[in-house]
Design an enzyme around this catalytic site. Sequence first.
Site, PDB file in Angstrom:
ATOM      1  N   GLU A  85      49.326  34.503  44.820  1.00 53.47           N
ATOM      2  CA  GLU A  85      49.454  34.142  43.404  1.00 53.47           C
ATOM      3  C   GLU A  85      48.505  35.083  42.666  1.00 53.47           C
ATOM      4  OE1 GLU A  85      49.202  33.353  39.977  1.00 53.47           O
ATOM      5  OE2 GLU A  85      47.774  31.780  40.488  1.00 53.47           O
ATOM      6  N   GLU A  93      46.218  43.812  32.854  1.00 55.05           N
ATOM      7  CA  GLU A  93      45.673  42.462  32.675  1.00 55.05           C
ATOM      8  C   GLU A  93      44.191  42.601  32.304  1.00 55.05           C
ATOM      9  OE1 GLU A  93      45.957  38.212  34.932  1.00 55.05           O
ATOM     10  OE2 GLU A  93      45.322  39.899  36.152  1.00 55.05           O
ATOM     11  N   GLY A  96      31.628  34.123  51.231  1.00 59.55           N
ATOM     12  CA  GLY A  96      31.632  35.542  51.552  1.00 59.55           C
ATOM     13  C   GLY A  96      32.382  36.327  50.503  1.00 59.55           C
ATOM     14  N   LYS A 133      37.600  30.207  51.797  1.00 55.29           N
ATOM     15  CA  LYS A 133      36.619  31.160  51.284  1.00 55.29           C
ATOM     16  C   LYS A 133      36.750  31.189  49.769  1.00 55.29           C
ATOM     17  CE  LYS A 133      36.589  35.321  49.965  1.00 55.29           C
ATOM     18  NZ  LYS A 133      35.618  35.254  48.829  1.00 55.29           N
ATOM     19  N   CYS A 156      45.508  33.713  34.536  1.00 52.87           N
ATOM     20  CA  CYS A 156      46.568  34.652  34.891  1.00 52.87           C
ATOM     21  C   CYS A 156      47.842  34.390  34.097  1.00 52.87           C
ATOM     22  CB  CYS A 156      46.850  34.599  36.392  1.00 52.87           C
ATOM     23  SG  CYS A 156      47.094  32.936  37.025  1.00 52.87           S
TER      24      CYS A 156
END
Length: 483
Positions: free
Chosen positions: A252, A385, A208, A177, A285
């Site tokens: 992660e 973040e 989705g 997905k 990230c």
Amino acid sequence: MSTLLDKRKFYIDGAWVEPAAARDLEVTDPSTEEAVAVISIGDQADTDAAVAAAKRAFPAWSATPPAERLAHIERVFEIYKARAKDMAWAISHEMGAPQDMSQEDQVGAGAGHIKNFIRAFKNFEFLRPLGDHAPNSMTAWEPIGVVGLITPWNWPMNQVTLKVIPALLAGNTCVLKPSEIAPLSSMLFAEIIDEAGLPKGVFNLVNGDGVGVGTQLSTHQDVEMISFTGSTRAGIAITKAAADSLKKVALELGGKGANVIFADADDKAVIRGAAHCFYNSGQSCNAPTRMLVERSVYDKAVETAAKVANETGVASAHQPGSHIGPVVSKGQWEKIQDLIQKGIDEGARLVAGGTGLPEGVNRGYFVRPTVFADVSNDMTIAQQEIFGPVLSIIPFDTEEEAIRIANDTPYGLTNYVQTQDGARRNRVARQLRSGMVETNGMSRGAGSAFGGVKMSGRAREGGVMGLEEFMDSKEISGWDRDA
């Protein structure tokens, strides 16, 4: 406006199929704010069909000799490279990576991971003796079963290849997905899988959102593992959703990397660090978004970082060049604007950038490369973040203080150290609480594992550890080594 690409079908059981129910969603080009494609949002029936196909395919695929699985992935690699231009186009238009960066780095990251997995797999020992002390005790590495793979929009092929390739090499079957914001590259990846001739049901794709298909995969009794990359908030929700079925969960998640710059760092350390923070419009990230600078070189570092920000071009992803593109969506743009304003309101010193669109831009989700100085680590911009091109600079006086500030975060993905003193470099790297530490601008070795600690999750992706992540170990005693 040009005709929208019709991408409503899902890839299930080796064929492109219509969704169970019509639920259209437009894919928006963040450079223009115009729709480029229409996809379908999957329903429970679509998820169930994909999982059932994967479950049917698992016995045969898991029993396929490793050399045969490897040959399939080598074929995928060749087709992936042949479709590189198409893939770069898809990534630029769905999430805004500029043309050149999309081709070289976004598409290139996927190619690099496939290549590294192929190398790691060729030397992978599925059956290993425990040790010289126990020659008849063996460790067998075996596939887990049907795995659900949920990937983000910021590095689409980087993350898809880090999950799909090791999952398939290990002998699992999977349902992917991708992010509904940036699904076009993953649909092209499904075309590549199809052209490579993998057995039907081994790889499946259902588009989705997280609330729908994401939750359906996370709670599905026939899915034995979920591998997710994305926000920490979503990772927590997935962990809770997966708990009832006790499936394996590999996460992660976010990061708030500290880049510790000592007075003896090389001349390019600040330039390199600021550019890395703004790279991919700050949507990584592992971005070094907190720059910790030793007091004696602090003022010069602030000046240099501001100069980098002011000289960083911001333009459409459709153009060639070394500029940065837009952020992915209006929602992300608004969140970044709010956090920049929060930095100003909490008393950080704005030395470059700020709120609003860059000069001369009136559409697209573009953010001004922004630098804050005199940030204290308890400020919102130092703790949250931001996922945009926003750098926070924090002074420190001693090595101990730098380590304390760097570790004072809920996250623990990547930290960075800049010093010419090798002993200090080693010492600080060992004390930083993160899954990865990069020093003096040196990249980690090919096939090295990517992953974090604390609120960054504890997955390990890439190379040998990335293969093992998609397997269960089995300990066997009394192994007849002569049989």
